[in-house]
Motif scaffolding. Structure first.
Motif, PDB file in Angstrom:
ATOM      1  N   PRO A   1      -5.805  19.190   0.099  1.00 29.12           N
ATOM      2  CA  PRO A   1      -4.371  18.989  -0.128  1.00 29.12           C
ATOM      3  C   PRO A   1      -4.098  17.874  -1.128  1.00 29.12           C
ATOM      4  CG  PRO A   1      -4.860  19.137   2.229  1.00 29.12           C
ATOM      5  CD  PRO A   1      -6.176  19.014   1.513  1.00 29.12           C
ATOM      6  N   CYS A   2      -2.946  17.941  -1.764  1.00 29.52           N
ATOM      7  CA  CYS A   2      -2.508  16.850  -2.640  1.00 29.52           C
ATOM      8  C   CYS A   2      -2.230  15.602  -1.804  1.00 29.52           C
ATOM      9  CB  CYS A   2      -1.250  17.267  -3.399  1.00 29.52           C
ATOM     10  SG  CYS A   2      -1.476  18.672  -4.500  1.00 29.52           S
ATOM     11  N   MET A   3      -1.926  14.506  -2.481  1.00 26.69           N
ATOM     12  CA  MET A   3      -1.656  13.275  -1.735  1.00 26.69           C
ATOM     13  C   MET A   3      -0.332  13.342  -0.987  1.00 26.69           C
ATOM     14  SD  MET A   3      -3.164  10.063  -3.841  1.00 26.69           S
ATOM     15  CE  MET A   3      -2.294  10.308  -5.382  1.00 26.69           C
ATOM     16  N   ASN A   4       0.580  14.179  -1.442  1.00 26.83           N
ATOM     17  CA  ASN A   4       1.837  14.420  -0.750  1.00 26.83           C
ATOM     18  C   ASN A   4       2.572  13.117  -0.419  1.00 26.83           C
ATOM     19  OD1 ASN A   4       1.532  17.226  -0.939  1.00 26.83           O
ATOM     20  ND2 ASN A   4       0.224  17.278   0.869  1.00 26.83           N
ATOM     21  N   ASP A   5       2.748  12.813   0.853  1.00 31.36           N
ATOM     22  CA  ASP A   5       3.456  11.575   1.204  1.00 31.36           C
ATOM     23  C   ASP A   5       2.546  10.627   1.973  1.00 31.36           C
ATOM     24  OD1 ASP A   5       3.327  13.111   3.522  1.00 31.36           O
ATOM     25  OD2 ASP A   5       5.239  12.360   4.301  1.00 31.36           O
ATOM     26  N   ASN A   6       1.227  10.700   1.719  1.00 32.95           N
ATOM     27  CA  ASN A   6       0.342   9.811   2.469  1.00 32.95           C
ATOM     28  C   ASN A   6       0.574   8.353   2.087  1.00 32.95           C
ATOM     29  OD1 ASN A   6      -1.636   8.743   0.587  1.00 32.95           O
ATOM     30  ND2 ASN A   6      -2.706  10.702   0.603  1.00 32.95           N
ATOM     31  N   ASP A   7       0.243   7.473   2.980  1.00 32.34           N
ATOM     32  CA  ASP A   7       0.634   6.066   2.858  1.00 32.34           C
ATOM     33  C   ASP A   7      -0.008   5.366   1.661  1.00 32.34           C
ATOM     34  OD1 ASP A   7       2.274   6.300   5.044  1.00 32.34           O
ATOM     35  OD2 ASP A   7       0.798   5.546   6.479  1.00 32.34           O
ATOM     36  N   ASP A   8      -1.250   5.734   1.326  1.00 29.42           N
ATOM     37  CA  ASP A   8      -1.891   5.116   0.156  1.00 29.42           C
ATOM     38  C   ASP A   8      -1.092   5.397  -1.113  1.00 29.42           C
ATOM     39  OD1 ASP A   8      -3.923   4.111   1.668  1.00 29.42           O
ATOM     40  OD2 ASP A   8      -5.442   5.558   1.019  1.00 29.42           O
ATOM     41  N   TRP A   9      -0.657   6.638  -1.269  1.00 25.12           N
ATOM     42  CA  TRP A   9       0.096   7.050  -2.448  1.00 25.12           C
ATOM     43  C   TRP A   9       1.468   6.379  -2.462  1.00 25.12           C
ATOM     44  CZ3 TRP A   9       1.045   7.856  -7.052  1.00 25.12           C
ATOM     45  CH2 TRP A   9       1.925   8.781  -7.596  1.00 25.12           C
ATOM     46  N   VAL A  10       2.097   6.301  -1.309  1.00 27.17           N
ATOM     47  CA  VAL A  10       3.384   5.604  -1.206  1.00 27.17           C
ATOM     48  C   VAL A  10       3.232   4.148  -1.642  1.00 27.17           C
ATOM     49  CG1 VAL A  10       5.135   4.734   0.404  1.00 27.17           C
ATOM     50  CG2 VAL A  10       4.338   7.101   0.581  1.00 27.17           C
ATOM     51  N   ASP A  11       2.183   3.494  -1.169  1.00 25.06           N
ATOM     52  CA  ASP A  11       1.974   2.081  -1.502  1.00 25.06           C
ATOM     53  C   ASP A  11       1.705   1.876  -2.991  1.00 25.06           C
ATOM     54  OD1 ASP A  11       2.401   1.324   1.102  1.00 25.06           O
ATOM     55  OD2 ASP A  11       0.269   1.202   1.629  1.00 25.06           O
ATOM     56  N   VAL A  12       1.002   2.820  -3.602  1.00 21.33           N
ATOM     57  CA  VAL A  12       0.767   2.733  -5.046  1.00 21.33           C
ATOM     58  C   VAL A  12       2.087   2.806  -5.800  1.00 21.33           C
ATOM     59  CG1 VAL A  12      -0.197   3.964  -7.031  1.00 21.33           C
ATOM     60  CG2 VAL A  12      -1.601   3.617  -4.997  1.00 21.33           C
ATOM     61  N   MET A  13       2.928   3.763  -5.439  1.00 20.76           N
ATOM     62  CA  MET A  13       4.216   3.900  -6.110  1.00 20.76           C
ATOM     63  C   MET A  13       5.084   2.658  -5.894  1.00 20.76           C
ATOM     64  SD  MET A  13       6.152   5.587  -8.098  1.00 20.76           S
ATOM     65  CE  MET A  13       5.184   7.108  -8.202  1.00 20.76           C
ATOM     66  N   VAL A  14       5.069   2.135  -4.685  1.00 17.99           N
ATOM     67  CA  VAL A  14       5.850   0.924  -4.386  1.00 17.99           C
ATOM     68  C   VAL A  14       5.392  -0.236  -5.263  1.00 17.99           C
ATOM     69  CG1 VAL A  14       6.275  -0.842  -2.611  1.00 17.99           C
ATOM     70  CG2 VAL A  14       6.477   1.589  -2.032  1.00 17.99           C
ATOM     71  N   SER A  15       4.090  -0.359  -5.473  1.00  9.72           N
ATOM     72  CA  SER A  15       3.581  -1.456  -6.305  1.00  9.72           C
ATOM     73  C   SER A  15       4.015  -1.296  -7.751  1.00  9.72           C
ATOM     74  CB  SER A  15       2.055  -1.541  -6.216  1.00  9.72           C
ATOM     75  OG  SER A  15       1.426  -0.453  -6.891  1.00  9.72           O
ATOM     76  N   TRP A  16       4.039  -0.057  -8.265  1.00  9.30           N
ATOM     77  CA  TRP A  16       4.505   0.189  -9.635  1.00  9.30           C
ATOM     78  C   TRP A  16       5.993  -0.142  -9.773  1.00  9.30           C
ATOM     79  CZ3 TRP A  16       2.009   5.718 -10.249  1.00  9.30           C
ATOM     80  CH2 TRP A  16       0.618   5.578 -10.340  1.00  9.30           C
ATOM     81  N   ILE A  17       6.756   0.244  -8.776  1.00 11.12           N
ATOM     82  CA  ILE A  17       8.187  -0.041  -8.794  1.00 11.12           C
ATOM     83  C   ILE A  17       8.449  -1.547  -8.773  1.00 11.12           C
ATOM     84  CG2 ILE A  17      10.321   0.132  -7.434  1.00 11.12           C
ATOM     85  CD1 ILE A  17       9.386   2.979  -6.613  1.00 11.12           C
ATOM     86  N   ASN A  18       7.738  -2.236  -7.924  1.00 10.03           N
ATOM     87  CA  ASN A  18       7.931  -3.688  -7.829  1.00 10.03           C
ATOM     88  C   ASN A  18       7.507  -4.390  -9.108  1.00 10.03           C
ATOM     89  OD1 ASN A  18       9.088  -3.739  -5.263  1.00 10.03           O
ATOM     90  ND2 ASN A  18       7.095  -3.833  -4.227  1.00 10.03           N
ATOM     91  N   ASP A  19       6.441  -3.910  -9.726  1.00  9.72           N
ATOM     92  CA  ASP A  19       6.015  -4.495 -11.008  1.00  9.72           C
ATOM     93  C   ASP A  19       7.117  -4.335 -12.050  1.00  9.72           C
ATOM     94  OD1 ASP A  19       3.580  -5.210  -9.979  1.00  9.72           O
ATOM     95  OD2 ASP A  19       2.477  -3.502 -10.821  1.00  9.72           O
ATOM     96  N   TRP A  20       7.734  -3.164 -12.106  1.00  9.56           N
ATOM     97  CA  TRP A  20       8.810  -2.923 -13.072  1.00  9.56           C
ATOM     98  C   TRP A  20      10.048  -3.736 -12.730  1.00  9.56           C
ATOM     99  CZ3 TRP A  20      13.608  -0.378 -12.158  1.00  9.56           C
ATOM    100  CH2 TRP A  20      14.365  -0.151 -13.320  1.00  9.56           C
ATOM    101  N   LYS A  21      10.376  -3.764 -11.457  1.00 11.44           N
ATOM    102  CA  LYS A  21      11.587  -4.477 -11.010  1.00 11.44           C
ATOM    103  C   LYS A  21      11.501  -5.956 -11.350  1.00 11.44           C
ATOM    104  CE  LYS A  21      11.950  -6.160  -7.039  1.00 11.44           C
ATOM    105  NZ  LYS A  21      11.977  -6.479  -5.600  1.00 11.44           N
ATOM    106  N   ASN A  22      10.310  -6.513 -11.262  1.00 17.91           N
ATOM    107  CA  ASN A  22      10.150  -7.959 -11.437  1.00 17.91           C
ATOM    108  C   ASN A  22       9.859  -8.376 -12.875  1.00 17.91           C
ATOM    109  OD1 ASN A  22      10.522  -8.453  -8.665  1.00 17.91           O
ATOM    110  ND2 ASN A  22       8.365  -7.996  -8.228  1.00 17.91           N
ATOM    111  N   LYS A  23       9.865  -7.409 -13.796  1.00 19.07           N
ATOM    112  CA  LYS A  23       9.623  -7.753 -15.208  1.00 19.07           C
ATOM    113  C   LYS A  23      10.741  -8.635 -15.764  1.00 19.07           C
ATOM    114  CE  LYS A  23       9.049  -3.722 -17.112  1.00 19.07           C
ATOM    115  NZ  LYS A  23       8.738  -2.687 -18.141  1.00 19.07           N
TER     116      LYS A  23
END
Length: 338
Positions: free
Chosen positions: A316-338
């Motif tokens: 299966p794809c990563m779908n909504d698994n927690d590792d994938w969610v955490d990766v996206m959250v880290s990218w968002i936070n990096d952008w937000k804090n620029k």
């Protein structure tokens, strides 16, 4: 205020032929999906394909449809909710095609007071028929209706280490206990001409087996190269050697040459060369959908077993698994804090 627009492909509203026809019409009439002159595209799509394909596609959707709706939409909604809970800026989900339009997603963010949007195309790799068409449409909507809003875009993430790690963990978890002979990385196919059209140098991409290995600015927009790089990174993370994994491309349309080797041909070939226990991964998708659940998990399995295979496992794809969610959250936070 900053906000996030997650974007995926889309889905019909139901499996009814009329809804499938409406969805396919929008999708296939996109000039970056079928890149031929408008009049030819109109005749082909409106005059031929939409008279035949909606019923067949509707039957395929019925095989994988969930009680809650389209798997792609349901999974994307679950993923969005999980991400939204972990960040402190607005997050919206939109689809490139279908009723969950990008225009609605952008409006929802603007209505919440957002003046700076990061568009996140949920495609790991660059292709004119996926990543590029999302970005172009978002830019057009912003320019026409919300010129005061600033738009940033997350680049393709096919080789980002945290993404590769999350993908590899997901694969490893699903491979536990499965004694495979071979792992097939099956990517969504695109016409070969799309590779050359996306080449900014107009000379590097020759699809000859070597250009993907030579360093070039063309790699920034080369789907084929990026797919191969994803496979290399995951294979290294999982400790796969060159003899027990390979690449292929699925979902051909029309008679033009598409990227090779073709997945269905590979599935028929493997049992004849002694590879009868197969695991199949679909790294071009972050959420399971028609192309993974029906084409690979169902049709692919049938083709492989009929050719003499004995064991078949769709990862299966990563779908909504927690590792994938955490990766996206880290990218968002990096952008937000620029």
């Amino acid at each position: 205020m900053k906000g996030i627009l997650l974007n995926n492909l889309g889905s019909p509203d139901s499996t009814d032929t009329k809804d499938v026809k409406k969805y396919l019409g929008e999708f296939l009439m996109d000039e970056r999906v079928i890149d031929i002159p408008f009049w030819k595209r109109w005749i082909l799509i409106k005059g031929i394909i939409l008279k035949i394909r909606p019923k067949k596609s509707g039957a395929a959707y019925k095989k994988i449809w969930w009680k809650e709706g389209s798997p792609l939409v349901v999974i994307s909604e679950r993923f969005t909710k999980k991400v939204a809970k972990k960040v402190d800026i607005p997050v919206e989900l939109a689809m490139r095609y279908g009723s969950m339009s990008m225009e609605k997603g952008i409006k929802n963010l603007v209505d919440k007071g957002v003046t700076e949007i990061m568009l996140v195309p949920l495609y790991p790799h660059y292709a004119m028929s996926s990543y590029e068409t999302v970005v172009v449409l978002a830019e057009e909507i912003i320019a026409e209706k919300y010129p005061q809003v600033k738009l940033d875009t997350l680049p393709p993430f096919y080789n980002k280490p945290d993404y590769i790690k999350a993908m590899s963990n997901n694969i490893a978890n699903h491979l536990k206990g499965f004694d495979y002979d071979h792992v097939l990385f099956s990517y969504h196919g695109i016409p070969e001409r799309h590779i050359k059209k996306s080449d900014p140098t107009n000379s590097h991409c020759k699809i000859d087996g070597s250009c993907c290995e030579r360093n070039s600015v063309a790699h920034h927009t080369c789907y084929r190269h990026q797919c191969f790089e994803t496979t290399k990174a995951i294979a290294k993370e999982l400790g796969l050697d060159e003899t027990n994994h390979s690449n292929s491309f699925q979902s051909r349309l029309l008679k033009d040459p598409w990227l090779k080797p073709y997945t269905d041909f590979e599935l028929e070939k493997f049992p004849t060369i002694g590879k009868k226990k197969l695991a199949v991964i679909t790294p071009a998708f972050v959420a399971d959908c028609l192309e993974t659940l029906e084409e690979i998990a169902m049709e692919g399995k049938e083709e492989f077993l009929e050719a003499g295979g004995t064991e078949y496992k769709h990862i299966p794809c990563m779908n909504d698994n927690d590792d994938w969610v955490d990766v996206m959250v880290s990218w968002i936070n990096d952008w937000k804090n620029k």
